[in-house]
Design a protein around this motif. Structure first.
Motif, short mmCIF file in Angstrom:
data_model
loop_
_atom_site.label_atom_id
_atom_site.label_comp_id
_atom_site.label_asym_id
_atom_site.label_seq_id
_atom_site.Cartn_x
_atom_site.Cartn_y
_atom_site.Cartn_z
N UNK A 171 -10.29 45.11 21.25
CA UNK A 171 -11.01 44.07 21.99
C UNK A 171 -10.32 42.74 21.69
N UNK A 172 -9.76 42.12 22.75
CA UNK A 172 -8.99 40.88 22.60
C UNK A 172 -9.74 39.75 23.30
N UNK A 173 -10.00 38.67 22.57
CA UNK A 173 -10.70 37.51 23.14
C UNK A 173 -9.71 36.63 23.88
N UNK A 174 -9.92 36.49 25.20
CA UNK A 174 -9.06 35.67 26.05
C UNK A 174 -9.91 34.72 26.88
N UNK A 175 -10.53 33.72 26.24
CA UNK A 175 -11.42 32.81 26.97
C UNK A 175 -10.69 32.05 28.07
N UNK A 181 -0.43 39.03 31.80
CA UNK A 181 0.69 39.98 31.89
C UNK A 181 0.58 40.94 30.72
N UNK A 182 0.54 42.23 31.03
CA UNK A 182 0.35 43.26 30.02
C UNK A 182 1.36 44.36 30.27
N UNK A 195 -6.79 49.26 30.58
CA UNK A 195 -7.10 47.86 30.25
C UNK A 195 -8.17 47.36 31.21
N UNK A 196 -9.14 46.61 30.67
CA UNK A 196 -10.21 46.04 31.48
C UNK A 196 -10.48 44.62 30.97
N UNK A 197 -10.41 43.64 31.88
CA UNK A 197 -10.68 42.25 31.52
C UNK A 197 -11.97 41.82 32.20
N UNK A 198 -12.95 41.43 31.38
CA UNK A 198 -14.24 40.99 31.93
C UNK A 198 -14.80 39.90 31.04
N UNK A 199 -15.15 38.77 31.67
CA UNK A 199 -15.79 37.65 30.98
C UNK A 199 -15.01 37.20 29.75
N UNK A 200 -13.68 37.12 29.87
CA UNK A 200 -12.86 36.63 28.77
C UNK A 200 -12.62 37.62 27.65
#
Length: 129
Positions: free
Chosen positions: A41-45, A53-54, A104-109
């Motif tokens: 779990x990576x925090x990306x605010x 880019x992944x 990979x899933x990005x949701x709400x930062x």
């Protein structure tokens, strides 16, 4: 260096790397492991999917982001929980991870990386005849 259940993730910091006038910092991340997979779990605010880019290469996951979208000059910031910033993170994957099945899933930062364990690395029962 995180190691448990034969799944190894090693973090290589890209912190404060200066490239083309960009400064990257390492995002905060946590790791959860189970019998069949590892989740990171990576925090990306403030990061949107189009700014992320992944890639996976040579048993490494490389993450890089650009700062969040520019705001209109007429906007006034009243409260900010995080700064506009660019992130970089490189994670070394152990031999146990099935690279072709990484999700990979990005949701709400919050970026969730699911790293499934390769079938050959999973425990299996052997029947005795």
């Amino acid at each position: 260096h995180l190691n448990k259940m034969n799944t190894q993730i090693t973090c290589k910091s890209a912190s404060q790397n200066s490239e083309a006038n960009s400064t990257y910092i390492q995002p905060k991340f946590t790791v959860e492991k189970s019998e069949n997979e590892t989740r990171v779990f990576v925090e990306l605010p403030g990061v949107s999917k189009d700014k992320l880019n992944l890639s996976v290469e040579n048993r490494q996951i490389f993450l890089q982001t650009e700062g969040s979208a520019k705001r209109t000059e007429s906007w006034e910031v009243l409260h900010r929980e995080s700064r506009d910033q660019s992130f970089q993170l490189r994670l070394n994957l152990g031999q146990q991870v099935d690279q072709a099945a990484i999700e990979a899933n990005l949701q709400d930062g919050m970026l969730t990386l699911t790293l499934p364990k390769a079938e050959a690395a999973k425990p299996r029962k052997i029947s005795v005849e």
